[in-house]
Motif scaffolding. Structure first.
Motif, mmCIF file in Angstrom:
data_model
loop_
_atom_site.group_PDB
_atom_site.id
_atom_site.type_symbol
_atom_site.label_atom_id
_atom_site.label_comp_id
_atom_site.label_asym_id
_atom_site.label_seq_id
_atom_site.Cartn_x
_atom_site.Cartn_y
_atom_site.Cartn_z
ATOM 1 N N ILE A 262 0.852 -1.188 0.000
ATOM 2 C CA ILE A 262 0.000 0.000 0.000
ATOM 3 C C ILE A 262 0.886 1.236 0.000
ATOM 4 C CG2 ILE A 262 -1.748 1.290 1.280
ATOM 5 C CD1 ILE A 262 -2.782 -1.353 2.339
ATOM 6 N N VAL A 263 0.582 2.140 -0.926
ATOM 7 C CA VAL A 263 1.399 3.334 -1.113
ATOM 8 C C VAL A 263 0.511 4.562 -0.974
ATOM 9 C CG1 VAL A 263 2.887 4.607 -2.703
ATOM 10 C CG2 VAL A 263 2.994 2.113 -2.634
ATOM 11 N N TRP A 264 0.986 5.559 -0.214
ATOM 12 C CA TRP A 264 0.305 6.856 -0.080
ATOM 13 C C TRP A 264 1.131 7.922 -0.794
ATOM 14 C CZ3 TRP A 264 -4.429 7.656 2.074
ATOM 15 C CH2 TRP A 264 -4.947 6.660 2.913
ATOM 16 N N ARG A 265 0.424 8.763 -1.551
ATOM 17 C CA ARG A 265 1.051 9.939 -2.164
ATOM 18 C C ARG A 265 0.194 11.159 -1.862
ATOM 19 N NH1 ARG A 265 1.000 10.764 -7.011
ATOM 20 N NH2 ARG A 265 -0.488 9.186 -7.744
ATOM 21 N N LYS A 266 0.838 12.294 -1.696
ATOM 22 C CA LYS A 266 0.118 13.553 -1.487
ATOM 23 C C LYS A 266 -0.012 14.273 -2.811
ATOM 24 C CE LYS A 266 -0.176 17.572 1.558
ATOM 25 N NZ LYS A 266 0.451 18.316 2.691
ATOM 26 N N LEU A 267 -1.239 14.674 -3.114
ATOM 27 C CA LEU A 267 -1.504 15.322 -4.386
ATOM 28 C C LEU A 267 -0.649 16.583 -4.511
ATOM 29 C CD1 LEU A 267 -3.345 14.974 -6.868
ATOM 30 C CD2 LEU A 267 -4.933 16.566 -5.809
ATOM 31 N N GLY A 268 -0.025 16.695 -5.673
ATOM 32 C CA GLY A 268 0.844 17.844 -5.917
ATOM 33 C C GLY A 268 2.311 17.515 -5.759
ATOM 34 N N SER A 271 6.748 12.317 -5.095
ATOM 35 C CA SER A 271 7.382 11.315 -4.248
ATOM 36 C C SER A 271 6.335 10.552 -3.444
ATOM 37 C CB SER A 271 8.378 11.987 -3.296
ATOM 38 O OG SER A 271 7.707 12.933 -2.479
ATOM 39 N N ILE A 272 6.737 9.358 -2.985
ATOM 40 C CA ILE A 272 5.871 8.534 -2.146
ATOM 41 C C ILE A 272 5.842 9.134 -0.743
ATOM 42 C CG2 ILE A 272 5.574 6.262 -1.113
ATOM 43 C CD1 ILE A 272 6.801 5.058 -3.607
ATOM 44 N N PHE A 273 4.650 9.338 -0.239
ATOM 45 C CA PHE A 273 4.500 9.941 1.082
ATOM 46 C C PHE A 273 4.732 8.910 2.182
ATOM 47 C CE2 PHE A 273 2.001 11.469 4.707
ATOM 48 C CZ PHE A 273 2.510 12.757 4.832
ATOM 49 N N ARG A 274 4.117 7.738 2.036
ATOM 50 C CA ARG A 274 4.275 6.696 3.050
ATOM 51 C C ARG A 274 3.868 5.352 2.455
ATOM 52 N NH1 ARG A 274 2.217 8.711 8.628
ATOM 53 N NH2 ARG A 274 3.617 10.363 7.914
ATOM 54 N N SER A 289 -2.971 19.728 5.603
ATOM 55 C CA SER A 289 -4.123 19.878 4.704
ATOM 56 C C SER A 289 -3.731 19.477 3.290
ATOM 57 C CB SER A 289 -4.619 21.329 4.712
ATOM 58 O OG SER A 289 -5.145 21.681 5.969
ATOM 59 N N GLY A 290 -4.638 18.827 2.620
ATOM 60 C CA GLY A 290 -4.396 18.412 1.244
ATOM 61 C C GLY A 290 -5.151 17.149 0.907
ATOM 62 N N SER A 291 -4.874 16.621 -0.278
ATOM 63 C CA SER A 291 -5.508 15.395 -0.766
ATOM 64 C C SER A 291 -4.461 14.292 -0.804
ATOM 65 C CB SER A 291 -6.112 15.612 -2.154
ATOM 66 O OG SER A 291 -7.148 16.578 -2.102
ATOM 67 N N ASP A 304 -7.494 0.673 -8.227
ATOM 68 C CA ASP A 304 -7.770 2.048 -8.616
ATOM 69 C C ASP A 304 -7.309 2.981 -7.509
ATOM 70 O OD1 ASP A 304 -8.947 1.189 -10.966
ATOM 71 O OD2 ASP A 304 -10.956 1.068 -10.062
ATOM 72 N N GLU A 305 -6.936 4.197 -7.904
ATOM 73 C CA GLU A 305 -6.529 5.181 -6.908
ATOM 74 C C GLU A 305 -7.760 5.756 -6.216
ATOM 75 O OE1 GLU A 305 -4.195 8.091 -8.882
ATOM 76 O OE2 GLU A 305 -2.368 6.874 -8.850
ATOM 77 N N ILE A 306 -7.631 5.969 -4.922
ATOM 78 C CA ILE A 306 -8.716 6.560 -4.150
ATOM 79 C C ILE A 306 -8.131 7.717 -3.342
ATOM 80 C CG2 ILE A 306 -8.442 4.966 -2.224
ATOM 81 C CD1 ILE A 306 -11.497 5.046 -1.913
ATOM 82 N N THR A 307 -8.892 8.806 -3.273
ATOM 83 C CA THR A 307 -8.378 10.045 -2.701
ATOM 84 C C THR A 307 -9.133 10.404 -1.432
ATOM 85 O OG1 THR A 307 -7.801 10.848 -4.908
ATOM 86 C CG2 THR A 307 -7.909 12.483 -3.142
ATOM 87 N N ALA A 308 -8.383 10.830 -0.437
ATOM 88 C CA ALA A 308 -8.954 11.344 0.818
ATOM 89 C C ALA A 308 -8.468 12.768 1.006
ATOM 90 C CB ALA A 308 -8.532 10.477 2.000
#
Length: 678
Positions: A262-268, A271-274, A289-291, A304-308
């Motif tokens: 599982i990979v997290w990225r911050k929109l904008g 790089s891989i966030f976590r 703050s952000g997506s 599929d990518e899912i955004t929070a």
């Protein structure tokens, strides 16, 4: 040879070490004929304890009992034969081939994912099949699974089960290589598995009579493999989170086999966030703050990518004003005051103004101006009222609570020509002054000027009175300071007279210009004490007279109290007929009814009927309570508290005395009303 005379066993099975009878009944057998048996076209020797006759041969029963069955010696094709009774007689017989199968238990079944062992045909019968525990299959794609067992005789039946439900399959039986007595069986299961079947037990069962429980089985767990799908879970689910206070946890819950990365990225950002299932902010800050985009991946594919989205709320920060600290303005200028601040949700701006040198935010004397959404406040026409201390207040709403932060103080200095200290609306309200003749009076006006005024005077008509001068009854008082750059000028009258009713002008001058403002003095005559006392006595007499009239009217039953006598009864009607010149007056009482309901005597009733005027009901004018009729008696009105079933009428004609005075009142009995004809 007559084969139809035999009754023999066609097929039979026996477990290893067991016994079995091979039937052979010969009809019309000659006693001289001998019974013999052959196995695989070779005769066998009758031996006690192994091969024994089961029946009475002389009676045609050539059945053979096989003892201690063994696959090496007994399994095969058996034939029952009868020799000739004599060499001269052609009566020898030979039965059809009967098969005796000595059972051999099959090995434990083995489940395979591929068909290599089944296709190659090169499986070593001595190689044991071991359990694999689980088997991996691809979800939503056709899969072929194989179940193999060896060494059984005869070939066993193989059945597939999933959750105790039998599945359709195809079975192939073949002997082992170089061994015709042992069988190799392969069952093929063609199936499309779903991801919901992951972890379900799949069972291959081998059914054979030589087995102790008649069945052997192999159970494996399905390892259904499929690409990941993800679900986003936010804890807590509240959208409003405050910086430095609340904790936010995002979970990227993946459904996949094998387990994905599982990979997290911050929109904008690129790089891989976590790289983990949970994303924790303990506590959350405004920089968080952000997506955030969640993605899961394994060897079979990616989700599929899912955004929070996280919107961190925080109170206004970095509140500042433009300009800052100090600004010098000219009367009449246009100036924009701008306030800037950071905050979420959107910040609202107010400007707080205090004319004092020291501002107290909670002071009710402060004036609050609402700025636009950009924090700008436009001073269209600068006046001395804008002078003083200004402060910007930035606020927003977090969790239903208003958060407010103030900027540093901004000092505003205003210079220019003298101007009234009040707004145009206040100046209009204060431009008219009232005074009473013969009393002392005062006109005053407050104005501001920076630099200070060098000349102040009052003007009216052709008269000019400079500050500090006295002219007869009128004095221009010295200026009084009422605050920074503001003054009050007064014009006093000792006393005021009707001649002073006019417009007065206050003129003030400084180095920047001049102010000339008007005030109106309205003088009225005083009201004497004698006039006030006279009006009060008149009102008191009028009230007394009105009260006396009301009391008299009530006692005499007149005016609004008329018709309230207790002698009035609704069950008797008075009818009067007015006399004309050619009518003869008759008067009598024809009928009456009292409130007690007493009856009239027959004689009296007859008398009343005889004395009834002959012209009653012939069109003469009748009146009932002032209403005209045409000679017809008027029934008594309905009374809510008393009602007669039959109205009673009382007729009479006026006497001569009554003719002379039509308005004279006649006595009326207390229990009836009278109907008169006039």
């Amino acid at each position: 040879m007559r084969r139809n005379k035999f009754e023999t066993t066609q097929y039979t099975e026996v477990n290893p070490g067991g016994s079995v009878i091979m039937d052979c009944l010969v009809l019309d057998k000659n006693p001289n004929s001998e019974c013999i048996w052959q196995r695989n076209n070779y005769p066998i020797l009758i031996q006690e304890g192994k091969y024994e006759w089961s029946g009475v041969k002389s009676q045609g029963d050539c059945s053979l009992r096989v003892l201690r069955a063994n696959i090496l010696y007994d399994d095969g094709d058996w034939t029952c034969q009868v020799t000739r009774s004599s060499y001269e007689v052609m009566d020898s017989l030979s039965s059809q081939v009967g098969q005796l199968v000595v059972r051999q238990p099959p090995s434990k079944p083995q489940i395979y994912k591929s068909d290599e062992s089944a296709a190659s045909g090169k499986v070593d019968s001595a190689m044991p099949l071991t359990s694999i525990g689980s088997i991996s299959v691809r979800a939503d794609q056709p899969q072929n699974l194989f179940c193999e067992t060896r060494g059984g005789n005869p070939a066993p039946r193989v059945v597939w089960y999933m959750d105790n439900t039998e599945l359709p399959s195809e079975q192939v039986n073949e002997t082992e290589a170089g061994d015709t007595k042992h069988w190799r069986v392969v069952s093929t299961l063609a199936y499309v598995f779903r991801k919901e079947m992951n972890g379900v037990e799949l069972k291959c069962s081998v059914v054979h009579e030589a087995l102790t429980r008649k069945m052997r089985e192999e159970i494996v767990k399905l390892d259904v493999q499929y690409p990941p799908t993800v679900q986003l879970i936010r804890m807590p689910n509240n959208e409003e989170v405050e910086s430095g206070v609340d904790t936010v946890v995002l979970q990227c819950k993946a459904d996949a086999n094998p387990p994905p990365d599982i990979v997290w990225r911050k929109l904008g950002t690129n790089s891989i966030f976590r790289i983990e299932e949970y994303l924790r902010f303990e506590p959350v800050h405004e920089t968080d703050s952000g997506s955030y985009i969640c993605l899961a991946r394994n060897s079979f594919g990616a989700s599929d990518e899912i955004t929070a989205s996280i919107q961190v709320q925080y109170e206004p920060r970095d509140v500042a004003t433009i300009p800052n600290n100090f600004i010098d303005l000219e009367v009449g200028d246009k100036q924009v005051l701008k306030c800037i601040a950071n905050g979420r949700p959107e910040v609202e701006f107010d400007w707080i103004h205090s004319p004092l040198d020291d501002m107290n935010i909670e002071d009710n004397t402060n004036t609050v101006f609402r700025a636009d959404k950009n924090g700008e406040l436009v001073l269209e026409n600068v006046t001395y009222s804008h002078e003083g201390l200004w402060r910007c207040s930035a606020s927003n709403l977090i969790k239903g609570e208003k958060r407010k932060v103030h900027s540093e103080l901004l000092r505003v200095q205003v210079t220019g020509r003298p101007m009234p200290a009040t707004s145009p609306k206040e100046k209009s309200a204060k431009s008219l002054h009232h005074a009473t003749s013969t009393e002392n009076a005062e006109l005053s006006m407050t104005f501001c000027a920076d630099p200070p005024p060098r000349a102040v005077r009052w003007e009216w008509g052709s008269m000019v009175l400079i500050e500090g001068e006295v002219h007869g009854r009128i004095a221009s008082m010295p200026l009084e300071s009422v605050g920074q750059d503001c003054y009050i000028s007064k014009l006093r009258f000792f006393p005021v007279t009707e001649e002073d009713d006019r417009i007065y002008y206050l003129v003030a001058e400084n180095d920047r210009g001049q102010m000339r403002e008007s005030l109106r003095l309205e003088v009225t005559d005083p009201i004497s004490m004698e006039t006030v006392i006279g009006l009060a006595i008149s009102c008191l007499l009028l009230l007394t007279f009105t009260f006396v009239c009301l009391v008299c009217s009530y006692k005499r039953q007149t005016c609004c109290f008329k018709g309230r006598s207790e002698d009035f009864h609704e069950n008797v009607i008075r009818i009067e007929r007015r006399k004309t010149s050619d009518d003869q007056v008759d008067s009598d009482i024809i009928n009456e009814a009292t409130s007690s309901g007493s009856e009239t005597s027959p004689g009296q009733s007859q008398h009343n009927q005889d004395t009834l005027p002959s012209n009653i009901g012939l069109g003469k004018e009748l009146t009932y309570k002032g209403h005209a009729g045409l000679g017809r008696p008027v029934p008594a009105p309905y009374c809510s508290h008393h009602r007669l079933d039959t109205p009673t009428y009382l007729f009479s004609t006026p006497t001569d005395r009554e003719i002379g005075n039509n308005n004279a009142a006649r006595p009326i009995p207390n229990n009836r009303n009278i109907i008169n004809f006039n």
